[in-house]
Design a protein around this motif. Structure first.
Motif, PDB file in Angstrom:
ATOM      1  N   MET A   1       0.812  -1.321   0.108  1.00 42.81           N
ATOM      2  CA  MET A   1       0.063   0.091  -0.124  1.00 42.81           C
ATOM      3  C   MET A   1       1.020   1.356  -0.027  1.00 42.81           C
ATOM      4  O   MET A   1       1.746   1.495   0.898  1.00 42.81           O
ATOM      5  CB  MET A   1      -0.864   0.153   1.314  1.00 42.81           C
ATOM      6  CG  MET A   1      -1.534   1.265   1.611  1.00 42.81           C
ATOM      7  SD  MET A   1      -2.509   1.472   2.863  1.00 42.81           S
ATOM      8  CE  MET A   1      -3.068  -0.183   3.458  1.00 42.81           C
ATOM      9  N   SER A   3       2.002   5.056   0.664  1.00 36.72           N
ATOM     10  CA  SER A   3       1.960   5.718   1.778  1.00 36.72           C
ATOM     11  C   SER A   3       2.928   7.107   1.819  1.00 36.72           C
ATOM     12  O   SER A   3       3.818   6.977   1.162  1.00 36.72           O
ATOM     13  CB  SER A   3       1.664   5.166   3.060  1.00 36.72           C
ATOM     14  OG  SER A   3       3.018   4.534   3.157  1.00 36.72           O
ATOM     15  N   ILE A   4       2.343   7.961   2.512  1.00 33.72           N
ATOM     16  CA  ILE A   4       3.117   9.359   2.815  1.00 33.72           C
ATOM     17  C   ILE A   4       3.982   9.020   4.066  1.00 33.72           C
ATOM     18  O   ILE A   4       3.220   9.197   5.115  1.00 33.72           O
ATOM     19  CB  ILE A   4       2.461  10.668   2.632  1.00 33.72           C
ATOM     20  CG1 ILE A   4       1.539  10.553   1.332  1.00 33.72           C
ATOM     21  CG2 ILE A   4       3.182  11.823   2.527  1.00 33.72           C
ATOM     22  CD1 ILE A   4       0.530  11.466   1.098  1.00 33.72           C
ATOM     23  N   ARG A   5       5.233   9.040   4.110  1.00 35.95           N
ATOM     24  CA  ARG A   5       5.908   8.750   5.298  1.00 35.95           C
ATOM     25  C   ARG A   5       7.008   9.841   5.514  1.00 35.95           C
ATOM     26  O   ARG A   5       7.686  10.448   4.535  1.00 35.95           O
ATOM     27  CB  ARG A   5       6.584   7.409   5.395  1.00 35.95           C
ATOM     28  CG  ARG A   5       5.380   6.390   5.383  1.00 35.95           C
ATOM     29  CD  ARG A   5       6.076   5.043   5.225  1.00 35.95           C
ATOM     30  NE  ARG A   5       5.218   4.050   5.046  1.00 35.95           N
ATOM     31  CZ  ARG A   5       4.665   3.346   5.950  1.00 35.95           C
ATOM     32  NH1 ARG A   5       4.910   3.416   7.126  1.00 35.95           N
ATOM     33  NH2 ARG A   5       3.926   2.455   5.494  1.00 35.95           N
ATOM     34  N   MET A  22       3.721   8.282   9.665  1.00 38.30           N
ATOM     35  CA  MET A  22       2.876   7.983   8.605  1.00 38.30           C
ATOM     36  C   MET A  22       1.974   9.085   8.552  1.00 38.30           C
ATOM     37  O   MET A  22       1.184   9.221   9.367  1.00 38.30           O
ATOM     38  CB  MET A  22       2.085   6.653   8.337  1.00 38.30           C
ATOM     39  CG  MET A  22       1.403   6.640   7.004  1.00 38.30           C
ATOM     40  SD  MET A  22       0.803   4.759   6.645  1.00 38.30           S
ATOM     41  CE  MET A  22      -0.482   4.901   7.541  1.00 38.30           C
ATOM     42  N   GLY A  24      -0.014  10.056   5.943  1.00 43.51           N
ATOM     43  CA  GLY A  24      -1.358   9.494   4.974  1.00 43.51           C
ATOM     44  C   GLY A  24      -1.244   8.512   4.141  1.00 43.51           C
ATOM     45  O   GLY A  24      -0.127   8.088   3.719  1.00 43.51           O
ATOM     46  N   VAL A  25      -2.268   7.991   3.762  1.00 42.99           N
ATOM     47  CA  VAL A  25      -2.134   7.122   2.649  1.00 42.99           C
ATOM     48  C   VAL A  25      -2.727   7.476   1.270  1.00 42.99           C
ATOM     49  O   VAL A  25      -1.750   7.638   0.247  1.00 42.99           O
ATOM     50  CB  VAL A  25      -3.101   5.878   3.026  1.00 42.99           C
ATOM     51  CG1 VAL A  25      -3.268   4.643   1.834  1.00 42.99           C
ATOM     52  CG2 VAL A  25      -2.612   5.127   4.453  1.00 42.99           C
ATOM     53  N   GLN A  26      -4.076   8.027   1.044  1.00 40.38           N
ATOM     54  CA  GLN A  26      -4.534   8.288   0.208  1.00 40.38           C
ATOM     55  C   GLN A  26      -4.091   9.809  -0.144  1.00 40.38           C
ATOM     56  O   GLN A  26      -4.024  10.452  -0.919  1.00 40.38           O
ATOM     57  CB  GLN A  26      -6.071   8.238  -0.141  1.00 40.38           C
ATOM     58  CG  GLN A  26      -6.268   6.634  -0.260  1.00 40.38           C
ATOM     59  CD  GLN A  26      -5.797   6.097  -1.307  1.00 40.38           C
ATOM     60  OE1 GLN A  26      -5.596   6.547  -2.602  1.00 40.38           O
ATOM     61  NE2 GLN A  26      -5.354   4.785  -1.186  1.00 40.38           N
ATOM     62  N   ASP A  30      -5.252  11.388   6.347  1.00 37.76           N
ATOM     63  CA  ASP A  30      -6.460  10.533   6.391  1.00 37.76           C
ATOM     64  C   ASP A  30      -6.116   9.280   7.341  1.00 37.76           C
ATOM     65  O   ASP A  30      -6.806   8.629   8.010  1.00 37.76           O
ATOM     66  CB  ASP A  30      -6.923   9.846   4.888  1.00 37.76           C
ATOM     67  CG  ASP A  30      -5.586   9.078   4.450  1.00 37.76           C
ATOM     68  OD1 ASP A  30      -4.340   9.163   4.768  1.00 37.76           O
ATOM     69  OD2 ASP A  30      -5.855   8.510   3.088  1.00 37.76           O
ATOM     70  N   ARG A  31      -4.913   8.896   7.406  1.00 38.03           N
ATOM     71  CA  ARG A  31      -4.514   7.727   8.530  1.00 38.03           C
ATOM     72  C   ARG A  31      -2.946   8.064   8.739  1.00 38.03           C
ATOM     73  O   ARG A  31      -1.995   8.193   7.972  1.00 38.03           O
ATOM     74  CB  ARG A  31      -4.417   6.354   7.516  1.00 38.03           C
ATOM     75  CG  ARG A  31      -5.677   5.986   7.196  1.00 38.03           C
ATOM     76  CD  ARG A  31      -5.806   4.605   6.721  1.00 38.03           C
ATOM     77  NE  ARG A  31      -5.250   3.629   7.840  1.00 38.03           N
ATOM     78  CZ  ARG A  31      -5.214   2.465   7.645  1.00 38.03           C
ATOM     79  NH1 ARG A  31      -5.770   1.701   6.592  1.00 38.03           N
ATOM     80  NH2 ARG A  31      -4.674   1.667   8.706  1.00 38.03           N
ATOM     81  N   CYS A  32      -2.987   8.210  10.102  1.00 41.59           N
ATOM     82  CA  CYS A  32      -1.523   8.780  10.691  1.00 41.59           C
ATOM     83  C   CYS A  32      -1.180   7.722  11.706  1.00 41.59           C
ATOM     84  O   CYS A  32      -2.101   7.510  12.699  1.00 41.59           O
ATOM     85  CB  CYS A  32      -1.662  10.001  11.167  1.00 41.59           C
ATOM     86  SG  CYS A  32      -2.192  11.308   9.837  1.00 41.59           S
ATOM     87  N   TRP A  43      -1.281   4.918  16.461  1.00 40.65           N
ATOM     88  CA  TRP A  43      -2.329   5.612  15.317  1.00 40.65           C
ATOM     89  C   TRP A  43      -2.876   6.850  16.437  1.00 40.65           C
ATOM     90  O   TRP A  43      -3.130   6.723  17.228  1.00 40.65           O
ATOM     91  CB  TRP A  43      -3.425   4.760  15.224  1.00 40.65           C
ATOM     92  CG  TRP A  43      -2.839   3.636  14.171  1.00 40.65           C
ATOM     93  CD1 TRP A  43      -2.538   2.301  14.441  1.00 40.65           C
ATOM     94  CD2 TRP A  43      -2.824   3.549  12.614  1.00 40.65           C
ATOM     95  NE1 TRP A  43      -2.178   1.645  13.656  1.00 40.65           N
ATOM     96  CE2 TRP A  43      -2.198   2.449  12.308  1.00 40.65           C
ATOM     97  CE3 TRP A  43      -3.038   4.694  11.674  1.00 40.65           C
ATOM     98  CZ2 TRP A  43      -1.928   2.013  11.178  1.00 40.65           C
ATOM     99  CZ3 TRP A  43      -2.582   4.265  10.524  1.00 40.65           C
ATOM    100  CH2 TRP A  43      -1.998   3.150  10.149  1.00 40.65           C
TER     101      TRP A  43
END
Length: 82
Positions: A1, A3-5, A22, A24-26, A30-32, A43
């Motif tokens: 997947m 992701s932005i890291r 992390m 975000g993903v999209q 959005d997810r960290c 998380w």
């Protein structure tokens, strides 16, 4: 997947470690999570969707987790938490 890291390699009390955020993903925020080495991810839901603000909030979480430890860049200089 994909992701932005945000990843930094440091030493913590003389032991090489990886600090990971992390962002975000999209898209940003959005997810960290934050993680040190291969520990389980912590998380969190950021208060902003700005990349800089998410990284700032996450580095504060890492700072709190490592408070009292000596955190240095690999060249021996103090790690900058800001």
């Amino acid at each position: 997947m994909p992701s932005i890291r945000w990843i930094r390699h440091v030493t913590v009390n003389g032991v090489k470690c990886t600090l990971e955020i992390m962002v975000g993903v999209q898209h940003i925020a959005d997810r960290c999570y934050v993680r040190i080495n291969q520990e389980p991810e912590f998380w969190f839901t950021p208060q902003s969707d700005s990349r800089d603000e998410v990284v700032k909030e996450a580095t504060q979480l890492l700072y709190q987790r490592l408070q009292g430890a000596e955190v240095l860049n690999l060249d021996g200089t103090p790690f900058q938490w800001e």
